[in-house]
Motif scaffolding. Sequence first.
Motif, PDB file in Angstrom:
ATOM      1  N   ALA A   1      78.062  37.464 102.271  1.00 46.20           N
ATOM      2  CA  ALA A   1      78.679  36.766 101.143  1.00 46.20           C
ATOM      3  C   ALA A   1      80.185  36.653 101.342  1.00 46.20           C
ATOM      4  O   ALA A   1      80.789  35.609 101.043  1.00 46.20           O
ATOM      5  N   THR A   2      80.798  37.693 101.864  1.00 48.79           N
ATOM      6  CA  THR A   2      82.237  37.647 102.135  1.00 48.79           C
ATOM      7  C   THR A   2      82.548  36.623 103.208  1.00 48.79           C
ATOM      8  O   THR A   2      83.548  35.886 103.117  1.00 48.79           O
ATOM      9  N   ARG A   3      81.693  36.548 104.213  1.00 44.25           N
ATOM     10  CA  ARG A   3      81.907  35.549 105.273  1.00 44.25           C
ATOM     11  C   ARG A   3      81.781  34.135 104.728  1.00 44.25           C
ATOM     12  O   ARG A   3      82.605  33.257 105.030  1.00 44.25           O
ATOM     13  N   LEU A   4      80.772  33.898 103.896  1.00 40.88           N
ATOM     14  CA  LEU A   4      80.535  32.555 103.368  1.00 40.88           C
ATOM     15  C   LEU A   4      81.616  32.116 102.392  1.00 40.88           C
ATOM     16  O   LEU A   4      82.003  30.935 102.369  1.00 40.88           O
ATOM     17  N   LEU A   5      82.093  33.047 101.578  1.00 39.99           N
ATOM     18  CA  LEU A   5      83.024  32.684 100.513  1.00 39.99           C
ATOM     19  C   LEU A   5      84.479  33.021 100.834  1.00 39.99           C
ATOM     20  O   LEU A   5      85.381  32.535 100.149  1.00 39.99           O
ATOM     21  N   GLY A   6      84.696  33.873 101.826  1.00 37.01           N
ATOM     22  CA  GLY A   6      86.048  34.300 102.131  1.00 37.01           C
ATOM     23  C   GLY A   6      86.548  35.426 101.247  1.00 37.01           C
ATOM     24  O   GLY A   6      87.718  35.797 101.286  1.00 37.01           O
ATOM     25  N   GLY A   7      85.650  35.999 100.466  1.00 31.03           N
ATOM     26  CA  GLY A   7      85.997  37.064  99.531  1.00 31.03           C
ATOM     27  C   GLY A   7      85.180  36.897  98.263  1.00 31.03           C
ATOM     28  O   GLY A   7      84.536  35.863  98.062  1.00 31.03           O
ATOM     29  N   ILE A   8      85.198  37.901  97.410  1.00 28.90           N
ATOM     30  CA  ILE A   8      84.433  37.858  96.165  1.00 28.90           C
ATOM     31  C   ILE A   8      85.384  38.138  94.998  1.00 28.90           C
ATOM     32  O   ILE A   8      86.121  39.135  95.006  1.00 28.90           O
ATOM     33  N   ASP A   9      85.361  37.263  94.001  1.00 27.72           N
ATOM     34  CA  ASP A   9      86.133  37.453  92.777  1.00 27.72           C
ATOM     35  C   ASP A   9      85.280  37.999  91.638  1.00 27.72           C
ATOM     36  O   ASP A   9      85.774  38.758  90.807  1.00 27.72           O
ATOM     37  N   VAL A  10      84.022  37.570  91.596  1.00 29.62           N
ATOM     38  CA  VAL A  10      83.105  37.982  90.528  1.00 29.62           C
ATOM     39  C   VAL A  10      81.801  38.437  91.162  1.00 29.62           C
ATOM     40  O   VAL A  10      81.197  37.698  91.951  1.00 29.62           O
ATOM     41  N   LEU A  11      81.374  39.639  90.810  1.00 32.89           N
ATOM     42  CA  LEU A  11      80.091  40.172  91.277  1.00 32.89           C
ATOM     43  C   LEU A  11      79.205  40.411  90.066  1.00 32.89           C
ATOM     44  O   LEU A  11      79.583  41.147  89.150  1.00 32.89           O
ATOM     45  N   VAL A  12      78.026  39.797  90.078  1.00 26.11           N
ATOM     46  CA  VAL A  12      77.045  40.001  89.018  1.00 26.11           C
ATOM     47  C   VAL A  12      75.856  40.739  89.609  1.00 26.11           C
ATOM     48  O   VAL A  12      75.077  40.172  90.381  1.00 26.11           O
TER      49      VAL A  12
ATOM     50  N   GLU B   1      86.441  25.694  84.550  1.00 29.56           N
ATOM     51  CA  GLU B   1      86.899  27.031  84.179  1.00 29.56           C
ATOM     52  C   GLU B   1      86.908  27.992  85.358  1.00 29.56           C
ATOM     53  O   GLU B   1      87.772  28.866  85.454  1.00 29.56           O
ATOM     54  N   PHE B   2      85.932  27.837  86.273  1.00 31.91           N
ATOM     55  CA  PHE B   2      85.831  28.752  87.405  1.00 31.91           C
ATOM     56  C   PHE B   2      86.118  28.047  88.731  1.00 31.91           C
ATOM     57  O   PHE B   2      85.656  28.493  89.780  1.00 31.91           O
ATOM     58  N   SER B   3      86.900  26.991  88.684  1.00 33.71           N
ATOM     59  CA  SER B   3      87.255  26.290  89.904  1.00 33.71           C
ATOM     60  C   SER B   3      87.967  27.230  90.869  1.00 33.71           C
ATOM     61  O   SER B   3      88.942  27.902  90.514  1.00 33.71           O
ATOM     62  N   GLY B   4      87.465  27.312  92.084  1.00 39.78           N
ATOM     63  CA  GLY B   4      88.056  28.169  93.100  1.00 39.78           C
ATOM     64  C   GLY B   4      87.641  29.623  93.017  1.00 39.78           C
ATOM     65  O   GLY B   4      88.050  30.418  93.869  1.00 39.78           O
ATOM     66  N   VAL B   5      86.825  29.993  92.034  1.00 38.99           N
ATOM     67  CA  VAL B   5      86.390  31.379  91.880  1.00 38.99           C
ATOM     68  C   VAL B   5      85.134  31.604  92.723  1.00 38.99           C
ATOM     69  O   VAL B   5      84.207  30.793  92.719  1.00 38.99           O
ATOM     70  N   ARG B   6      85.096  32.734  93.419  1.00 38.15           N
ATOM     71  CA  ARG B   6      84.005  33.044  94.346  1.00 38.15           C
ATOM     72  C   ARG B   6      83.093  34.089  93.702  1.00 38.15           C
ATOM     73  O   ARG B   6      83.537  35.188  93.366  1.00 38.15           O
TER      74      ARG B   6
END
Length: 264
Positions: free
Chosen positions: A77-88, A13-18
């Motif tokens: 976190a942006t460096r590791l993931l290349g961006g953020i789609d979901v922030l909790v 469901e969250f494949s590719g989601v950062r």
Amino acid sequence: MTSTSMVPGPADEFSGVRVLVTGGTKGIGAAVAVRFAEAGADVVVAARTPVEEPAAGRFVSADVATADGAARLADEATRLLGGIDVLVNNAGSQTYLPGGALEAADDDWYRDLDTNLMSAVRLDRALLPGMIAQNRGAIIHITSGQARLPGAASLPYAAAKAATTVYSKGLANEVGKHGIRVNTVVPGLIETSAVTRRLDRMAADGGGDTETARRQLIDRVGIPLGHPGRPADVAEVVAFLASDRAAFLTGSQYVVDGGSLPTV
């Protein structure tokens, strides 16, 4: 939070989601991180205390109660993931004031406001430009039932969580035009390790066992379902709100409490 209109199965469901989860190494935060990772997300978890191996995802040590800590976490976190789609935004702590609100000094108020409100404000502010640029994103703020039913021994904490609720609604109104949804999840009594320790203390103080203490706490809180929640119960709601299944949900509160809080 996937880019397609169809909702895939739970495994991807969250494949590719950062995803970035603060306070993500234990309790509710760890359960949230595991839930996303098991559904294919690329996860970063953050906490003040270093861990050798988080329950899920990659770990970044950060004190989000400080402006510098929140900024460093956003960058890393942006460096590791290349961006953020979901922030909790789950990080938080509570100053215990057995003498009640009049015992709270300015530093107690500032500490709880920094940890529970400003940590979210600062991270949102740092990461929203990236979400706006991609015209999509989901932010979930974890608050507390105390925002509605404040305890005398934790009024600064309760006030900070209530402020987070108001802030979340205003932010949702502002960023919805950019395809970004902001919601609040309100846990009730969830049996985390911290609650387990509380039960052990209650049992020791009362000369009884842990199960008796658990029943006393359930009765005190007033849970119609008759038992505490699990961290996974909260994680499931968070995952739903981050998913395409909740594509038309924003600016709202979702209570996970077994029925203990009043409706208004």
